[in-house]
Design an enzyme around this catalytic site. Sequence first.
Site, short mmCIF file in Angstrom:
data_model
loop_
_atom_site.label_atom_id
_atom_site.label_comp_id
_atom_site.label_asym_id
_atom_site.label_seq_id
_atom_site.Cartn_x
_atom_site.Cartn_y
_atom_site.Cartn_z
N SER A 144 0.86 -1.18 0.00
CA SER A 144 0.00 0.00 0.00
C SER A 144 0.89 1.23 0.00
CB SER A 144 -0.91 0.02 1.23
OG SER A 144 -1.53 1.29 1.38
N TYR A 157 -1.53 -0.91 10.27
CA TYR A 157 -1.62 -1.09 8.82
C TYR A 157 -0.37 -0.56 8.12
CZ TYR A 157 -3.53 -0.95 4.08
OH TYR A 157 -3.74 -1.14 2.74
#
Length: 262
Positions: A144, A157
Amino acid sequence: MNAPDASPLVYITGASSGIGQALAARYYRAGWRLALVARRAAEIEAWCVSQGYERARWAAYAADVRDIGGIVGAGRQCLAQQGLPAVVIANAGISIGVDTAEYEDLDVVRLTFETNNVGLAATFHPFVRPMSEARRGTLVGIASVAAIRGLPGHGAYCGSKAAVVSYCESLRGELRPHGVKVVTLLPGYVDTPLTRGNPYKMPFLMSPAQFAERAFRAIEAGASYRVIPWQMAVVAKLLRVLPNPVFDRLLAGRGRKKRRGQ
């Protein structure tokens, strides 16, 4: 096992929705066979039937990437039933906000790394040796743009996706001598259940289909590392070189990712 001249096979985790489902659709349109993995295989099967996909060109496997035995077993089942994939995409992942001051969020940190990191390695595991022996194949890790810098309330995350980048880089060096490629993709903001409800602006927001198209081309090109879309790659590079005091001021007051249960 399928004959050597059969159409190529792609193996995708997290294939029941979002990016995984969009990637499956893109590969199917390109003539590939599909090996699709999710916790709920029935949802994959229902979707493939609804799309009118030829039954001989897809198979669904039920596995949770947090269950090492389960996801490794799914990979081995794929090898036995469909043959060696040309591309394996470790796409399954979760994104939940955390507050380290909250005791219950420590479980979310554990869950995030189990899913996004241990699950990724376990997804690749069944295919590393067969691909190395065949001297072909591509392993794809979905990271990401959040891997570039840490965001408030999003430590689990961001940390897990930064780990995906480093892990895939290490694996790339290990497998290059054996003819196996490792591709790391860093999506920007994609309109999926993981991002809906984010309490902050999401520039360059893409649909899953838009991401899948660009990801397909990047994988076909054998790109070792690619931020998608390119505009987000520019933003990410700028953020990376910002001095910490400037970066901290820039994010002051930014909304935090929702915690579990919020």
